[in-house]
Motif scaffolding. Structure first.
Motif, PDB file in Angstrom:
ATOM      1  N   THR A  44      15.694  -2.608  -5.708  1.00 44.25           N
ATOM      2  CA  THR A  44      16.221  -3.236  -6.927  1.00 44.25           C
ATOM      3  C   THR A  44      17.738  -3.217  -6.905  1.00 44.25           C
ATOM      4  O   THR A  44      18.386  -4.206  -7.272  1.00 44.25           O
ATOM      5  CB  THR A  44      15.699  -2.503  -8.174  1.00 44.25           C
ATOM      6  OG1 THR A  44      14.275  -2.484  -8.144  1.00 44.25           O
ATOM      7  CG2 THR A  44      16.194  -3.169  -9.445  1.00 44.25           C
ATOM      8  N   LEU A  47      18.754  -5.872  -4.630  1.00 42.54           N
ATOM      9  CA  LEU A  47      18.416  -7.170  -5.197  1.00 42.54           C
ATOM     10  C   LEU A  47      19.449  -7.632  -6.220  1.00 42.54           C
ATOM     11  O   LEU A  47      19.735  -8.828  -6.318  1.00 42.54           O
ATOM     12  CB  LEU A  47      17.023  -7.101  -5.848  1.00 42.54           C
ATOM     13  CG  LEU A  47      16.437  -8.414  -6.347  1.00 42.54           C
ATOM     14  CD1 LEU A  47      16.243  -9.381  -5.179  1.00 42.54           C
ATOM     15  CD2 LEU A  47      15.115  -8.163  -7.061  1.00 42.54           C
ATOM     16  N   VAL A  48      20.042  -6.698  -6.948  1.00 47.82           N
ATOM     17  CA  VAL A  48      21.044  -7.051  -7.954  1.00 47.82           C
ATOM     18  C   VAL A  48      22.219  -7.779  -7.310  1.00 47.82           C
ATOM     19  O   VAL A  48      22.614  -8.860  -7.750  1.00 47.82           O
ATOM     20  CB  VAL A  48      21.526  -5.789  -8.712  1.00 47.82           C
ATOM     21  CG1 VAL A  48      22.783  -6.071  -9.527  1.00 47.82           C
ATOM     22  CG2 VAL A  48      20.423  -5.267  -9.617  1.00 47.82           C
ATOM     23  N   ASN A  50      22.404  -9.100  -4.241  1.00 44.47           N
ATOM     24  CA  ASN A  50      21.952 -10.292  -3.516  1.00 44.47           C
ATOM     25  C   ASN A  50      21.707 -11.470  -4.460  1.00 44.47           C
ATOM     26  O   ASN A  50      22.134 -12.594  -4.186  1.00 44.47           O
ATOM     27  CB  ASN A  50      20.683 -10.001  -2.715  1.00 44.47           C
ATOM     28  CG  ASN A  50      20.962  -9.120  -1.523  1.00 44.47           C
ATOM     29  OD1 ASN A  50      22.090  -9.043  -1.047  1.00 44.47           O
ATOM     30  ND2 ASN A  50      19.940  -8.431  -1.045  1.00 44.47           N
ATOM     31  N   THR A  51      21.035 -11.215  -5.558  1.00 49.07           N
ATOM     32  CA  THR A  51      20.743 -12.281  -6.522  1.00 49.07           C
ATOM     33  C   THR A  51      22.031 -12.785  -7.167  1.00 49.07           C
ATOM     34  O   THR A  51      22.243 -13.993  -7.280  1.00 49.07           O
ATOM     35  CB  THR A  51      19.765 -11.780  -7.598  1.00 49.07           C
ATOM     36  OG1 THR A  51      18.586 -11.302  -6.963  1.00 49.07           O
ATOM     37  CG2 THR A  51      19.423 -12.888  -8.578  1.00 49.07           C
ATOM     38  N   GLY A  52      22.872 -11.858  -7.575  1.00 54.42           N
ATOM     39  CA  GLY A  52      24.138 -12.244  -8.220  1.00 54.42           C
ATOM     40  C   GLY A  52      25.008 -13.103  -7.321  1.00 54.42           C
ATOM     41  O   GLY A  52      25.489 -14.167  -7.732  1.00 54.42           O
ATOM     42  N   THR A  53      25.198 -12.673  -6.094  1.00 55.31           N
ATOM     43  CA  THR A  53      26.056 -13.444  -5.183  1.00 55.31           C
ATOM     44  C   THR A  53      25.417 -14.783  -4.808  1.00 55.31           C
ATOM     45  O   THR A  53      26.118 -15.783  -4.677  1.00 55.31           O
ATOM     46  CB  THR A  53      26.373 -12.642  -3.907  1.00 55.31           C
ATOM     47  OG1 THR A  53      25.160 -12.236  -3.278  1.00 55.31           O
ATOM     48  CG2 THR A  53      27.239 -11.441  -4.216  1.00 55.31           C
ATOM     49  N   THR A  54      24.103 -14.819  -4.679  1.00 47.77           N
ATOM     50  CA  THR A  54      23.423 -16.073  -4.338  1.00 47.77           C
ATOM     51  C   THR A  54      23.556 -17.091  -5.464  1.00 47.77           C
ATOM     52  O   THR A  54      23.878 -18.261  -5.219  1.00 47.77           O
ATOM     53  CB  THR A  54      21.937 -15.824  -4.023  1.00 47.77           C
ATOM     54  OG1 THR A  54      21.849 -14.914  -2.931  1.00 47.77           O
ATOM     55  CG2 THR A  54      21.224 -17.115  -3.677  1.00 47.77           C
ATOM     56  N   VAL A  55      23.344 -16.678  -6.684  1.00 46.58           N
ATOM     57  CA  VAL A  55      23.438 -17.590  -7.831  1.00 46.58           C
ATOM     58  C   VAL A  55      24.864 -18.098  -7.982  1.00 46.58           C
ATOM     59  O   VAL A  55      25.092 -19.304  -8.162  1.00 46.58           O
ATOM     60  CB  VAL A  55      22.960 -16.898  -9.126  1.00 46.58           C
ATOM     61  CG1 VAL A  55      23.325 -17.708 -10.353  1.00 46.58           C
ATOM     62  CG2 VAL A  55      21.461 -16.662  -9.065  1.00 46.58           C
TER      63      VAL A  55
END
Length: 141
Positions: A44, A47-48, A50-55
């Motif tokens: 998790t 994931l925080v 990874n998701t933030g930078t991807t978006v």
């Protein structure tokens, strides 16, 4: 809607390019990395970031592309106007709409013309240098 998007895209692109924005992003990464041990380097926790930078990257691609498209079109319009009012060939106006091979063909023609011009200038300079070297000869009295 288009004007609002343009205004937002310009503002975001400007803010994204500031040194302070870069520093803030670096700080976020450092805080995330330091918080790793507190979260046990869990999935998790990873994931925080990874998701933030991807978006953010996904959204920025569209905003930056929009800004660059408008900048490119504005520069092209300015160049077209300079061509139109100068001694340049008006056939160059709008060439950005041609295919890549058509633009390459025009570029080749321009390069050949430039080489011919450079050779002509070099020949004239050589003649001038030879003439100056010979100079006016004095006659014996």
């Amino acid at each position: 809607m288009e004007k609002l998007f343009t205004k937002i895209a310009n503002r975001v692109a400007h803010i994204a390019g500031l040194p302070l924005t870069f520093a803030a992003c670096c700080l976020i990464v450092v805080v995330w990395a330091v918080s790793g041990p507190f979260f046990g380097f869990s999935d998790t926790w990873q994931l925080v970031i990874n998701t933030g930078t991807t978006v953010i990257t996904f959204l920025m691609v569209f905003l930056i592309q929009n800004t660059q498209n408008r900048d490119g079109a504005a520069i092209q319009a300015k160049l077209d106007e300079l061509i139109r009012v100068s001694e340049g060939h008006n056939t160059f106006i709008g060439i950005e709409h041609l295919t890549e091979s058509e633009v390459e063909e025009i570029r080749d023609k321009c390069e050949r013309a430039a080489r011919r011009h450079d050779e002509k200038i070099a020949a004239m300079a050589a003649k001038k240098a030879v003439a100056q070297k010979r100079g006016p000869r004095k006659r014996a009295a």
